[in-house]
Design an enzyme around this catalytic site. Sequence first.
Site, PDB file in Angstrom:
ATOM      1  N   GLY A 163     177.858  18.033  84.063  1.00  0.00           N
ATOM      2  CA  GLY A 163     177.711  16.925  83.218  1.00  0.00           C
ATOM      3  C   GLY A 163     177.885  17.403  81.819  1.00  0.00           C
ATOM      4  O   GLY A 163     178.623  18.195  81.487  1.00  0.00           O
ATOM      5  N   ARG A 164     177.160  16.719  80.785  1.00  0.00           N
ATOM      6  CA  ARG A 164     177.189  16.874  79.598  1.00  0.00           C
ATOM      7  C   ARG A 164     176.993  18.200  78.990  1.00  0.00           C
ATOM      8  O   ARG A 164     177.738  18.902  78.447  1.00  0.00           O
ATOM      9  CB  ARG A 164     176.469  15.897  78.688  1.00  0.00           C
ATOM     10  CG  ARG A 164     177.071  14.286  78.708  1.00  0.00           C
ATOM     11  CD  ARG A 164     176.007  13.576  78.142  1.00  0.00           C
ATOM     12  NE  ARG A 164     174.962  13.116  79.428  1.00  0.00           N
ATOM     13  CZ  ARG A 164     174.685  12.123  79.689  1.00  0.00           C
ATOM     14  NH1 ARG A 164     175.097  10.754  79.228  1.00  0.00           N
ATOM     15  NH2 ARG A 164     173.892  11.894  80.405  1.00  0.00           N
ATOM     16  N   ILE A 165     175.810  18.603  79.611  1.00  0.00           N
ATOM     17  CA  ILE A 165     175.531  20.032  79.292  1.00  0.00           C
ATOM     18  C   ILE A 165     176.541  21.055  79.877  1.00  0.00           C
ATOM     19  O   ILE A 165     176.532  22.148  79.306  1.00  0.00           O
ATOM     20  CB  ILE A 165     173.795  20.158  79.568  1.00  0.00           C
ATOM     21  CG1 ILE A 165     172.809  19.254  78.980  1.00  0.00           C
ATOM     22  CG2 ILE A 165     173.458  21.652  79.512  1.00  0.00           C
ATOM     23  CD1 ILE A 165     171.742  19.034  79.540  1.00  0.00           C
ATOM     24  N   ARG A 200     166.524  22.532  87.041  1.00  0.00           N
ATOM     25  CA  ARG A 200     165.208  22.095  87.267  1.00  0.00           C
ATOM     26  C   ARG A 200     164.550  23.127  88.368  1.00  0.00           C
ATOM     27  O   ARG A 200     165.204  23.736  89.112  1.00  0.00           O
ATOM     28  CB  ARG A 200     165.178  20.518  88.082  1.00  0.00           C
ATOM     29  CG  ARG A 200     165.187  19.698  87.023  1.00  0.00           C
ATOM     30  CD  ARG A 200     163.711  19.449  86.467  1.00  0.00           C
ATOM     31  NE  ARG A 200     163.643  18.311  85.733  1.00  0.00           N
ATOM     32  CZ  ARG A 200     163.961  18.107  84.313  1.00  0.00           C
ATOM     33  NH1 ARG A 200     164.276  19.179  83.846  1.00  0.00           N
ATOM     34  NH2 ARG A 200     163.742  16.780  83.719  1.00  0.00           N
ATOM     35  N   GLU A 252     156.300  24.582  88.520  1.00  0.00           N
ATOM     36  CA  GLU A 252     155.875  24.875  87.061  1.00  0.00           C
ATOM     37  C   GLU A 252     154.844  24.077  86.657  1.00  0.00           C
ATOM     38  O   GLU A 252     154.851  23.059  86.991  1.00  0.00           O
ATOM     39  CB  GLU A 252     156.981  24.777  86.190  1.00  0.00           C
ATOM     40  CG  GLU A 252     157.738  23.569  85.917  1.00  0.00           C
ATOM     41  CD  GLU A 252     158.863  23.555  85.215  1.00  0.00           C
ATOM     42  OE1 GLU A 252     160.169  24.423  85.353  1.00  0.00           O
ATOM     43  OE2 GLU A 252     158.908  22.867  84.073  1.00  0.00           O
ATOM     44  N   HIS A 312     160.596  26.776  79.947  1.00  0.00           N
ATOM     45  CA  HIS A 312     161.096  25.134  79.945  1.00  0.00           C
ATOM     46  C   HIS A 312     161.221  24.805  78.476  1.00  0.00           C
ATOM     47  O   HIS A 312     160.545  23.706  78.072  1.00  0.00           O
ATOM     48  CB  HIS A 312     160.387  24.150  80.519  1.00  0.00           C
ATOM     49  CG  HIS A 312     160.959  23.115  81.372  1.00  0.00           C
ATOM     50  ND1 HIS A 312     160.906  22.293  82.446  1.00  0.00           N
ATOM     51  CD2 HIS A 312     162.199  22.553  80.584  1.00  0.00           C
ATOM     52  CE1 HIS A 312     161.964  21.497  82.375  1.00  0.00           C
ATOM     53  NE2 HIS A 312     162.451  21.458  81.301  1.00  0.00           N
TER      54      HIS A 312
END
Length: 326
Positions: free
Chosen positions: A157-159, A241, A270, A288
């Site tokens: 995706g974008r990242i 994630r 987490e 995170h």
Amino acid sequence: MQTKPSVLVARAVFPEILHKLEQHFTVDSNQDDILFSAEELARRLQGKVGVFTTGSERISASLLAQCPELRICANMAVGYNNFDLPAMTSAGVVATNTPDVLTETTADFGFALLMATARRMAESEHFLRAGLWTRWSYDMFAGAEVHGSILGIIGMGRIGQGIARRGALGFGMKVLYCNRKPLDAATEAACQARHVSKTELLQTADHVMLVLPYSAEAHHTIGAAELALMKPTATLVNIARGGIVDDAALAAALRNRTIAAAGLDVFEGEPAVHPDLLTVPNVVLTPHIASATMPTRMAMAGLAADNLIGFLVHGKALTPLNAPAP
Ligand code: 8YV
């Protein structure tokens, strides 16, 4: 005079953002940053038409059933696995997230974690702080090459695309990726990336970067079988994630040197971290923080607030994830 609609801001946030929301709404805030239980969240949402959430607030079908007045949940995150989106749509509740504003910052961090992992920065820093550095030696903390190596990105995706550009254009890396849907030719060319199967990616890449959204299908995308396919010199980085990696299997693979090292910003369950990960030396662990720069966090909070204002005041959310029937 018309009364202002009531909204809840479920976690502490920049005072400027609260001030902005107070121009339009009666705001119930949580600047003490207490983590609400499901019951407390439902209680605080009584009489509220909107809520500003972060990844720590679960919006479930049962919560929605208890909050019939709720019309919009604005998440200060691009990921939204804390939302039961189908339940929100059937309850007529709009969901929004914060895409785009964190893309480059998160890609920067992914690359930082890749470099820290490959070049053994955390491990060598602990060694130095422990007073163990007494002399130079030819192979001391010799790690894996980053420039010119093969980067495998799972989730484009974008990242993922931002990381691909950094790798290809900045570090001369050969970039492979796998994604549910291959990119169009122009985007592939801009990222200088080639679509391959997950197996080919795992077997070929020197560095594997996880940037896919969490879903039931993505659970344990990387487990013992996938780790066994990777090169013994390879590194694995997870900025996606918790739950996408089987953390117990990863800790075992790091201990047995099935792979060389890992960099993790997210964890299963987490803020708890699998205890075995805390005892293996060849892992870089961060809490995170991939989107954590002040300008980016401010932009994320601003967009979440603008979604509440856009929808509740002007009738249109800026970055909706669903379109419930009015
Ligand atoms: C957030 C993130 O900091 O945007 C996301 O999906 O994981 C992070 O940028 C976190 O989810 C808090 O809401």
